[in-house]
Design a protein around this motif. Structure first.
Motif, mmCIF file in Angstrom:
data_model
loop_
_atom_site.group_PDB
_atom_site.id
_atom_site.type_symbol
_atom_site.label_atom_id
_atom_site.label_comp_id
_atom_site.label_asym_id
_atom_site.label_seq_id
_atom_site.Cartn_x
_atom_site.Cartn_y
_atom_site.Cartn_z
ATOM 1 N N MET A 13 0.820 -1.213 0.000
ATOM 2 C CA MET A 13 0.000 0.000 0.000
ATOM 3 C C MET A 13 0.855 1.264 0.000
ATOM 4 S SD MET A 13 -3.278 -0.631 -0.053
ATOM 5 C CE MET A 13 -3.934 0.910 0.605
ATOM 6 N N GLN A 14 2.129 1.162 0.391
ATOM 7 C CA GLN A 14 2.952 2.358 0.479
ATOM 8 C C GLN A 14 4.289 2.226 -0.255
ATOM 9 O OE1 GLN A 14 2.836 4.488 4.363
ATOM 10 N NE2 GLN A 14 1.879 2.640 5.178
ATOM 11 N N ALA A 15 4.483 1.115 -0.951
ATOM 12 C CA ALA A 15 5.783 0.853 -1.568
ATOM 13 C C ALA A 15 5.880 1.477 -2.960
ATOM 14 C CB ALA A 15 6.011 -0.651 -1.667
ATOM 15 N N ASP A 16 7.123 1.758 -3.369
ATOM 16 C CA ASP A 16 7.423 2.143 -4.745
ATOM 17 C C ASP A 16 7.848 0.900 -5.514
ATOM 18 O OD1 ASP A 16 8.984 5.115 -3.483
ATOM 19 O OD2 ASP A 16 6.989 4.913 -4.388
ATOM 20 N N ILE A 17 7.614 0.901 -6.820
ATOM 21 C CA ILE A 17 8.082 -0.200 -7.657
ATOM 22 C C ILE A 17 9.501 0.124 -8.113
ATOM 23 C CG2 ILE A 17 7.665 -1.587 -9.723
ATOM 24 C CD1 ILE A 17 4.746 -0.792 -9.582
ATOM 25 N N ILE A 18 10.449 -0.725 -7.774
ATOM 26 C CA ILE A 18 11.853 -0.496 -8.125
ATOM 27 C C ILE A 18 12.186 -1.116 -9.476
ATOM 28 C CG2 ILE A 18 14.234 -0.729 -7.306
ATOM 29 C CD1 ILE A 18 12.353 0.992 -5.576
ATOM 30 N N ASP A 66 6.480 5.651 -17.430
ATOM 31 C CA ASP A 66 6.584 5.290 -18.846
ATOM 32 C C ASP A 66 6.541 3.773 -19.032
ATOM 33 O OD1 ASP A 66 8.968 7.952 -19.649
ATOM 34 O OD2 ASP A 66 6.777 7.965 -19.405
ATOM 35 N N ALA A 67 7.278 3.056 -18.201
ATOM 36 C CA ALA A 67 7.314 1.596 -18.324
ATOM 37 C C ALA A 67 5.943 0.985 -18.017
ATOM 38 C CB ALA A 67 8.373 1.019 -17.399
ATOM 39 N N LEU A 68 5.289 1.484 -16.971
ATOM 40 C CA LEU A 68 3.973 0.960 -16.620
ATOM 41 C C LEU A 68 2.947 1.265 -17.701
ATOM 42 C CD1 LEU A 68 3.702 1.630 -12.770
ATOM 43 C CD2 LEU A 68 4.157 -0.529 -13.942
ATOM 44 N N GLU A 69 3.077 2.425 -18.320
ATOM 45 C CA GLU A 69 2.159 2.759 -19.412
ATOM 46 C C GLU A 69 2.309 1.763 -20.564
ATOM 47 O OE1 GLU A 69 2.660 6.669 -20.952
ATOM 48 O OE2 GLU A 69 0.967 6.513 -22.367
ATOM 49 N N ALA A 70 3.553 1.359 -20.843
ATOM 50 C CA ALA A 70 3.789 0.394 -21.916
ATOM 51 C C ALA A 70 3.307 -1.003 -21.531
ATOM 52 C CB ALA A 70 5.273 0.367 -22.256
ATOM 53 N N LEU A 71 3.475 -1.360 -20.260
ATOM 54 C CA LEU A 71 3.112 -2.694 -19.810
ATOM 55 C C LEU A 71 1.634 -2.825 -19.441
ATOM 56 C CD1 LEU A 71 6.199 -3.410 -17.517
ATOM 57 C CD2 LEU A 71 5.647 -4.619 -19.642
ATOM 58 N N LYS A 72 0.981 -1.726 -19.174
ATOM 59 C CA LYS A 72 -0.390 -1.756 -18.677
ATOM 60 C C LYS A 72 -1.341 -2.567 -19.551
ATOM 61 C CE LYS A 72 -4.069 1.206 -16.904
ATOM 62 N NZ LYS A 72 -4.466 2.599 -16.534
ATOM 63 N N PRO A 73 -1.307 -2.413 -20.878
ATOM 64 C CA PRO A 73 -2.221 -3.225 -21.697
ATOM 65 C C PRO A 73 -2.016 -4.724 -21.517
ATOM 66 C CG PRO A 73 -1.328 -1.408 -22.978
ATOM 67 C CD PRO A 73 -0.554 -1.444 -21.705
ATOM 68 N N LEU A 77 0.131 -3.761 -5.180
ATOM 69 C CA LEU A 77 1.194 -2.812 -5.534
ATOM 70 C C LEU A 77 0.876 -2.107 -6.854
ATOM 71 C CD1 LEU A 77 4.144 -1.812 -4.880
ATOM 72 C CD2 LEU A 77 4.930 -3.713 -6.301
ATOM 73 N N LEU A 78 0.492 -2.864 -7.871
ATOM 74 C CA LEU A 78 0.185 -2.278 -9.172
ATOM 75 C C LEU A 78 -1.063 -1.403 -9.100
ATOM 76 C CD1 LEU A 78 0.886 -5.335 -11.494
ATOM 77 C CD2 LEU A 78 2.234 -3.238 -11.337
ATOM 78 N N ALA A 79 -2.050 -1.844 -8.324
ATOM 79 C CA ALA A 79 -3.276 -1.050 -8.202
ATOM 80 C C ALA A 79 -2.988 0.324 -7.615
ATOM 81 C CB ALA A 79 -4.293 -1.799 -7.349
ATOM 82 N N GLN A 80 -2.038 0.393 -6.702
ATOM 83 C CA GLN A 80 -1.656 1.686 -6.137
ATOM 84 C C GLN A 80 -1.019 2.591 -7.194
ATOM 85 O OE1 GLN A 80 -3.563 1.426 -3.312
ATOM 86 N NE2 GLN A 80 -1.974 2.690 -2.357
ATOM 87 N N HIS A 81 -0.574 1.985 -8.297
ATOM 88 C CA HIS A 81 0.031 2.758 -9.388
ATOM 89 C C HIS A 81 -0.867 2.783 -10.617
ATOM 90 C CE1 HIS A 81 3.516 2.036 -6.790
ATOM 91 N NE2 HIS A 81 4.107 3.026 -7.405
ATOM 92 N N GLY A 82 -2.162 2.516 -10.405
ATOM 93 C CA GLY A 82 -3.131 2.684 -11.473
ATOM 94 C C GLY A 82 -3.240 1.545 -12.457
#
Length: 1009
Positions: A432-437, A478-485, A505-510
């Motif tokens: 809930m509070q972590a960053d994706i490294i 940028d990476a998540l935008e590419a991987l999101k689909p 974790l991913l849900a916290q980043h949309g």
């Protein structure tokens, strides 16, 4: 060798002579050398303020000693205790094999100065500090435990070192204090695939790279266990090696037979050492509390110093730190005076310690497809397993994705493949509070890559700002935008491990993760209760591969890093290996689900819950801090009042937290009946002892129980819960574990919201602090007597089934059947007895337990249980049939096909065997109930959405679901929730006994329940 001097009559603290160890005694032997390194690596760097000396290992060691001396349960405390160290010189093993341990790296520079301090710590605790030339600590431990068992004593080895597992027997267990985990025969089998007496045979084949034990190349633990199980022992295997079908394995065994024999001699512990310090000299005695406090003050361990001082009733200020004033000894002020020596550090304690015995087994996996077998599901699964084991992991081939072009190439390959194994690396364990490294991907064996997002430069002052990011990394967004689909599409399978964490974790980043398989849950569906489900354990078990560990990556001591400070090249090896291994394990476990008819369990009871629980965890629940604060104050006042009453009854000022002082008052001063002393000579003041005295009408023990309960409620709940409030959501977010129990029940952690007490008024008050947000209500929907209903169904008890079908009061009906009392106007006491029996039978209650619960003689309770089985003979038949089935197959099944494994049901130890029998009998009921609520949870959100309702499921507490519902939707929501829960078994199982769900809405949890 060195040893703490024995106390003599010249020492005013106490005088004693060696106590012969014998029947009923409990010998504890601490593997000191191993524990030093564990403590060092487990604790973050800690430097003494006065001189900057690192002392983290010393602190960990001291905490362990205090736990053994003070915090162990009364029935599991040492009568004899010693700390055993390796001595730094050549042993007989080096003469046998000069390369033995030759490649071990030197100890970290900041650990070396702590070795002597740890020995000082042992002496400060007045414990024997033993080391002996020519032998390893393990050999001394082996000899001590042999002697202890020969005398009828029991032994506990304080260590988790695999080399000591060969010593485990019905008389000997191992204890890992860091994990509070006991390792018995079952856990050894879980680790090695063979019982303890065969461990050396397996180790001789598998070798040990850490100790440079050669073994036989190409044979890992799993294969070794299979071979030893088939051939009996090492020598028989080597003599028959030519019979092995696999050419490489056969040739390796023949070629390296002598290495295997030497390896066996290296790993076999010597239990015939001529000990310099006899076993009797290890008798536990009360340490000099002042001497201990003086040492702890010297080390600047403030918290532990305070704990010891408070327990011993010593003012810390009255004791000089060791070495102050030039004498190197603590001040003697107060010695011999009232309170001077302080309390017995080996005194009794009430802490419950339930040894949860994990079941074990090797699973249905062979080493090959069976030659020209027809490719049945089982043959296919075996072929996959063999192929995976025979494909080496090569970390040097992993790629690092640093550009959008490279990422696009991988995305195209993923789309072509149709599935991808992936692992997200986070900055903390709180999703809930972590960053994706970074994110790792894998498409095939050794075909894996890592996308770094946020690795930072390490070093003094580095890694604090965005400018400190390592170069050539893609931006997270940028990476998540590419991987999101890819991650959100249902047309591509994502394979992960404990993937719920990643989903949150991913849900916290949309990003909403869809269509996923979880390797951990596959293993759980197949092997719940008999195998470990950690990624490292699965890799070792199925692939024969030792993975890089987190500790190897981040280092230790002053050079210890956070994950984001790890060099990208190293992080690539670590993260990509995770994804690579995940994919390999998926190829092994996926076909097993079909071959072993467990696919339905996984697809209907495990996989659907991932997304459901991820959403529940993110929603959290609101708490009212003011309610908790008021409760905390009320509990404090209540505790103070009870404490005053206790002292008044006792007629003296005493420390209520001191079991020794309480025992002296209860059985010494007051002379209450039923007193018994522990092995250390102190009176037992366990909860059971106090309960028995309270039931006899004695006020003093009842007051003690009341004080303990209210004190625990305050420390565990009212004071702790506010610390879990999320800074952004302002709600409490628990984490659910799906693969945590043998029966399929979920567990709740950080905080545990499934363990809030509800049987007492004070306990129920805590639930009042869980509240609905403004404009909403909390709805509690709870299965009524579900396990009793399932008992009637599964055991096929006509009279009970009819009672539930008719909606009768089941407890009144049972009382009427047993005691011949009409249901109408039945006395409350008669119904209460029937209720206690009804619920007690499910959990295998004994006459003793029922007698304590009802406050009646044991003979009367036994007569009740006997009469119950006579009136409902089908229940006894069900229990016998379930026990017999489990003995034959090693597991029981729920109505939905879940297998709950209990291999220890055949244990030679009667208490272990009886525990597993009771657990197996109950597992069919509890496991079926767990499956039913899982099915309800999996269907609930769609059912609510279909009715266009906004209710949100927040919590699951065993047989209860908690929702947050808009005020204006409560009336419409309640019947939907009830309908889904009551019909959850259908169509898979058609119950003849109806399920009943009670649902209510209120402002807080307590009122809704």
């Amino acid at each position: 060798m060195s040893k703490a001097p024995a106390k003599t009559s010249a020492d005013p603290a106490t005088a004693l002579s060696p106590q012969a160890a014998g029947k009923g005694d409990h010998v504890f032997l601490v593997d000191g050398s191993s524990y030093i390194f564990r403590a060092y690596h487990a604790l973050p760097p800690l430097n003494r303020k006065s001189d900057g000396l690192q002392v983290n290992a010393v602190l960990g060691f001291c905490n362990m000693l205090w736990k053994l001396m003070r915090d162990m349960p009364a029935d599991n405390r040492p009568t004899h205790l010693a700390i055993i160290f390796d001595k730094s010189e050549i042993t007989f093993r080096n003469k046998l094999y000069p390369e033995y341990k030759a490649h071990r790296p030197p100890a970290p520079d900041d650990l070396i100065p702590q070795f002597a301090l740890i020995r000082d710590a042992v002496r400060a605790f007045d414990l024997p500090c033993i080391e002996q030339g020519g032998f390893e600590a393990d050999d001394l431990i082996a000899t001590y435990v042999r002697q202890a068992c020969e005398r009828g004593a029991s032994a506990t080895i304080v260590s988790s070192d695999k080399d000591l597992m060969q010593l485990v027997t019905d008389c000997v267990v191992m204890y890992d204090t860091m994990k509070d985990r006991r390792l018995g025969i079952a856990e050894v089998i879980e680790k090695f695939g063979v019982p303890p007496e065969k461990v050396v045979e397996v180790q001789a084949l598998a070798g040990d790279s850490v100790d440079n034990v050669p073994g036989v190349p190409g044979i890992g633990i799993k294969t070794a266990a299979q071979l030893i199980t088939e051939y009996g022992d090492l020598e028989s295997l080597l003599n028959r090696a030519s019979e092995i079908k696999q050419p490489k394995r056969r040739e390796s065994l023949i070629e390296h037979a002598e290495k295997a024999r030497i390896s066996r001699q290296l790993v076999l512990l010597d239990d015939k050492v001529a000990l310099d310090v006899p076993l009797d000299d290890l008798a536990v005695h009360e340490p000099d509390a002042r001497k201990l406090i003086a040492f702890l003050k010297r080390m600047e361990f403030t918290t532990l110093t305070r704990r010891v001082a408070e327990y011993a009733h010593i003012d810390v200020a009255d004791v000089q730190a060791e070495g102050e004033g030039g004498s190197g000894k603590p001040a003697a002020k107060g010695r011999g005076e009232a309170g001077g020596q302080g309390g017995d550090l080996f005194g009794d304690t009430e802490q419950a310690s339930v040894a949860k015995k994990k079941a074990n087994g090797t699973g249905a996996h062979a080493t090959g497809p069976g030659g020209k077998d027809v490719l049945t599901p089982m043959a296919f699964a075996k072929a996959r397993a063999e192929a995976a084991r025979n494909t080496p992991v090569k970390r040097d081939g992993y790629k690092t994705i640093r550009s959008h072009a490279d990422l696009d190439t991988w995305i195209a390959r993923i789309l072509d493949t149709g599935h991808v194994a992936f692992e997200a690396k986070a900055s903390s364990i709180d999703p809930m509070q972590a960053d994706i490294i970074g994110i790792a991907l894998a498409l095939g064996p050794n075909d894996a890559a890592y996308i770094p997002f946020a690795h930072r430069q390490s070093g003094d002052g580095a890694g604090l700002f965005a400018a400190d990011l390592e170069p050539d990394q893609l931006k997270t967004a940028d990476a998540l935008e590419a991987l999101k689909p890819l991650l959100e599409t249902t047309g591509l399978l994502k394979i992960g491990f404990n993937i719920k964490f990643t989903a949150v974790l991913l849900a916290q980043h949309g990003v909403t993760l869809r269509n996923h398989d979880d390797v951990q849950l596959m293993s759980y569906a197949l092997d719940a209760g008999r195998n470990a489900h950690g990624l490292d354990a699965l890799a070792d078990s199925w692939l024969g591969h030792a993975m890089l560990t987190h500790g190897e990556i981040i280092g230790s001591g002053k050079g210890k890093l956070t994950y984001e400070q790890v060099k990208i090249e190293r992080a690539t090896e670590y993260a990509a290996e995770d994804a690579d291994v995940l994919l390999r394990l998926w190829t092994v476990l996926k076909p097993r689900l079909a071959a072993e008819q467990m696919n339905t369990v996984y697809e209907t009871l495990e996989r659907p819950l991932i997304s459901v629980l991820a959403r529940m965890e993110r929603r959290g629940i609101s708490i009212d801090r003011q309610v908790l604060s008021k409760l905390s104050a009320d509990f404090a006042q209540t505790a103070a009042r009870i404490e005053s009453e206790i002292k008044e009854i006792a007629g003296e000022d005493l420390n209520i937290g001191s079991p020794k002082q309480l025992g002296d008052v209860l059985f010494g001063k007051m002379g209450l009946p039923g007193g018994s002393k522990t092995k250390t000579g102190a009176w037992s003041t366990s909860a059971q002892v106090l309960d028995e005295l309270a039931e006899q009408g004695h006020e003093f023990p009842r007051k003690i129980l009341d004080w303990r309960q209210v004190s625990k409620l305050r420390s565990t709940y009212t004071d702790a819960l506010p610390n879990y409030v999320h800074p952004q959501t302002h709600r409490v977010h628990t984490t659910y574990a799906l693969a945590a129990t043998t029966t399929g029940r979920l567990s709740s952690n950080e905080p545990n919201l499934q363990n809030i007490p509800v049987r007492t008024e004070d306990g129920r008050k805590i639930r009042r602090a869980f509240v609905a947000s403004e404009g909403h209500k909390l709805v509690s929907a709870d299965y009524s007597q579900i396990e009793l209903r399932l008992l009637a169904e599964i055991a096929d008890i006509p009279v009970l089934k009819q009672a539930f079908q008719d909606g009768l009061d089941i407890h009144a009906m049972t009382a009427s059947e047993m005691f011949g009392v009409p249901v109408k106007d039945m006395p409350a006491e008669i119904r209460r007895r029937a209720k206690a029996i009804n619920f007690g039978i499910i959990y295998g209650i004994s006459a003793f337990g029922l007698a304590n619960q009802l406050g009646i003689p044991r003979e009367e309770a036994g007569a009740y249980i006997k009469k119950y089985f006579e009136r409902f003979p089908g229940i006894r038949a069900y229990m016998d049939a379930t026990r017999d089935f489990c003995r034959e197959h090693g597991y029981v099944t729920t109505l939905f096909g879940r297998k709950c494994h209990y291999p220890e049901i055949k244990a030679s130890n009667p208490s272990v065997r009886a525990f597993n029998e009771r657990a197996a009998i109950n597992a069919r009921l509890q496991g079926t109930a767990a499956d039913i609520i899982r099915r309800a949870m999996a269907r609930m959100e769609d059912a609510l959405a279909e009715k266009k309702l906004s209710a949100k499921m927040l919590l699951q507490v065993h047989d209860e679901l908690i929702f947050e519902v808009p005020d204006n939707e409560v009336a419409a929501t309640l019947p939907v929730v009830q309908h889904v829960m009551q019909d959850a078994p259908f169509p898979a199982v058609l119950l003849s006994v109806p399920l009943q769900v009670d649902a209510r809405a209120a402002e807080n949890w307590e009122e809704a329940h």
